[in-house]
Motif scaffolding. Structure first.
Motif, PDB file in Angstrom:
ATOM      1  N   ASP A 102       0.874  -1.134   0.078  1.00 49.73           N
ATOM      2  CA  ASP A 102      -0.079  -0.021  -0.150  1.00 49.73           C
ATOM      3  C   ASP A 102       0.904   1.217   0.001  1.00 49.73           C
ATOM      4  O   ASP A 102       0.530   2.323  -0.825  1.00 49.73           O
ATOM      5  N   PHE A 105       2.363   1.957  -3.230  1.00 53.58           N
ATOM      6  CA  PHE A 105       1.342   2.655  -4.278  1.00 53.58           C
ATOM      7  C   PHE A 105       1.177   4.076  -3.959  1.00 53.58           C
ATOM      8  O   PHE A 105       1.149   4.654  -5.026  1.00 53.58           O
ATOM      9  N   SER A 109       1.291   6.928  -6.537  1.00 52.75           N
ATOM     10  CA  SER A 109      -0.002   7.678  -6.891  1.00 52.75           C
ATOM     11  C   SER A 109       0.289   9.213  -6.686  1.00 52.75           C
ATOM     12  O   SER A 109      -0.100  10.089  -7.572  1.00 52.75           O
ATOM     13  N   LEU A 147      -6.795   6.330  -7.698  1.00 58.88           N
ATOM     14  CA  LEU A 147      -6.577   4.984  -8.076  1.00 58.88           C
ATOM     15  C   LEU A 147      -6.361   4.558  -9.672  1.00 58.88           C
ATOM     16  O   LEU A 147      -6.620   3.646 -10.108  1.00 58.88           O
ATOM     17  N   HIS A 151      -2.640  -0.576  -9.456  1.00 62.15           N
ATOM     18  CA  HIS A 151      -2.699  -0.779  -8.076  1.00 62.15           C
ATOM     19  C   HIS A 151      -3.514  -2.633  -7.849  1.00 62.15           C
ATOM     20  O   HIS A 151      -4.313  -2.878  -8.632  1.00 62.15           O
ATOM     21  N   THR A 155      -5.498  -2.281  -1.738  1.00 59.28           N
ATOM     22  CA  THR A 155      -5.029  -0.967  -1.467  1.00 59.28           C
ATOM     23  C   THR A 155      -6.204   0.256  -1.616  1.00 59.28           C
ATOM     24  O   THR A 155      -6.251   1.177  -0.927  1.00 59.28           O
ATOM     25  N   GLU A 156      -7.207  -0.358  -2.165  1.00 61.43           N
ATOM     26  CA  GLU A 156      -8.508   0.539  -2.469  1.00 61.43           C
ATOM     27  C   GLU A 156      -9.152   0.932  -1.306  1.00 61.43           C
ATOM     28  O   GLU A 156      -9.629   2.005  -0.978  1.00 61.43           O
TER      29      GLU A 156
END
Length: 262
Positions: A102, A105, A109, A147, A151, A155-156
């Motif tokens: 996470d 990412f 992001s 997002l 990914h 992680t969402e």
């Protein structure tokens, strides 16, 4: 405004002044962005600290500081210039269910947002609706943008979605930090694309329980519907700056003085 609501407002105003001062910073995750003066450093540090802001506050601050140290205490420069080998330390990061996957990412992001979308403030966008519906859509659009790069599904869950009824507590808290400016030295007020009047209460166990004890919130679940309900009541107390009462509700809850509310 009823006489009961007036007396509650007086109580919350008093507690707002009591808690909203620089002494609040030391033991709160907002201490992390307060390490910086550059706008981009403040918002990146704030966003990451808010992302992991659940559980023990000391642990939140310790782990947030660890992230800042790994970024050489220059989060904006690190984010935009990072390459794969720079992210090795972050692969071992763990804070509760937020792990290295996470974390890497989130850095990727944020890099995408700063290089391709003009930064975090622009990513939250401008919404003409000055109400909870407007902020809900701002958060949802930000989440979609955040997002957009590749990914893992896991992680969402770390970017909440008010369209799926989440209270989005951590994002609402982050927005309070960035948007509110009352010259008390706690919130930053460095973002201008969202008005303080649009903000929503960061609803958690403390603010929810105190709101219910005061009769300001009837909904039992801490979801977005409850956020809309309590924020509407707070707007009736101060339409231009309703979320100043977050300090009062949270402080009363943390200090466990519910028995003194009647």
């Amino acid at each position: 405004m009823t006489s009961d609501l007036k007396s509650i407002k007086e109580f919350l105003d008093e507690k707002y002044f009591h808690y909203n001062n620089k002494s609040f910073i030391e033991n709160d995750p907002i201490s992390i962005p307060h390490l910086y003066s550059k706008k981009e450093d403040i918002e990146i540090a704030g966003f990451l600290a808010a992302t992991i802001a659940w559980g023990n506050r000391k642990s939140i601050i310790t782990n947030s500081q660890k992230l800042m140290n790994w970024m050489d205490n220059s989060p904006h420069e690190f984010i935009i210039h990072s390459v794969k080998k720079d992210l090795k330390p972050f692969e071992k990061f763990v804070h509760r269910t937020f792990n290295g996957i996470d974390c890497v990412f989130f850095i990727d992001s944020l890099k995408n947002i700063y290089l391709n979308h003009k930064g975090l403030e622009a990513a939250f966008g401008i919404n003409p609706k000055k109400d909870t519906e407007g902020l809900k859509n701002n958060i949802a659009k930000f989440r979609e943008l955040f997002l957009e790069i590749n990914h893992l599904k896991r992680t969402e869950k770390h970017i909440s979605n008010p369209l799926q009824k989440s209270s989005s507590k951590r994002l609402c808290m982050f927005l309070r930090w960035m948007v509110r400016q009352d010259k008390k030295g706690v919130d930053f007020g460095i973002w201008k694309n969202i008005s303080p009047s649009q903000l929503c209460l960061p609803l958690d166990v403390h603010t929810g329980n105190v709101s219910r004890a005061l009769g300001l919130l009837t909904r039992k679940q801490n979801d977005w519907q409850a956020v809309e309900e309590i924020t509407s009541v707070l707007r009736s107390m101060d339409s231009s700056d309703p979320i100043k009462y977050d300090f009062a509700l949270f402080g009363v809850g943390v200090d466990k003085i519910l028995g003194k509310l009647t």
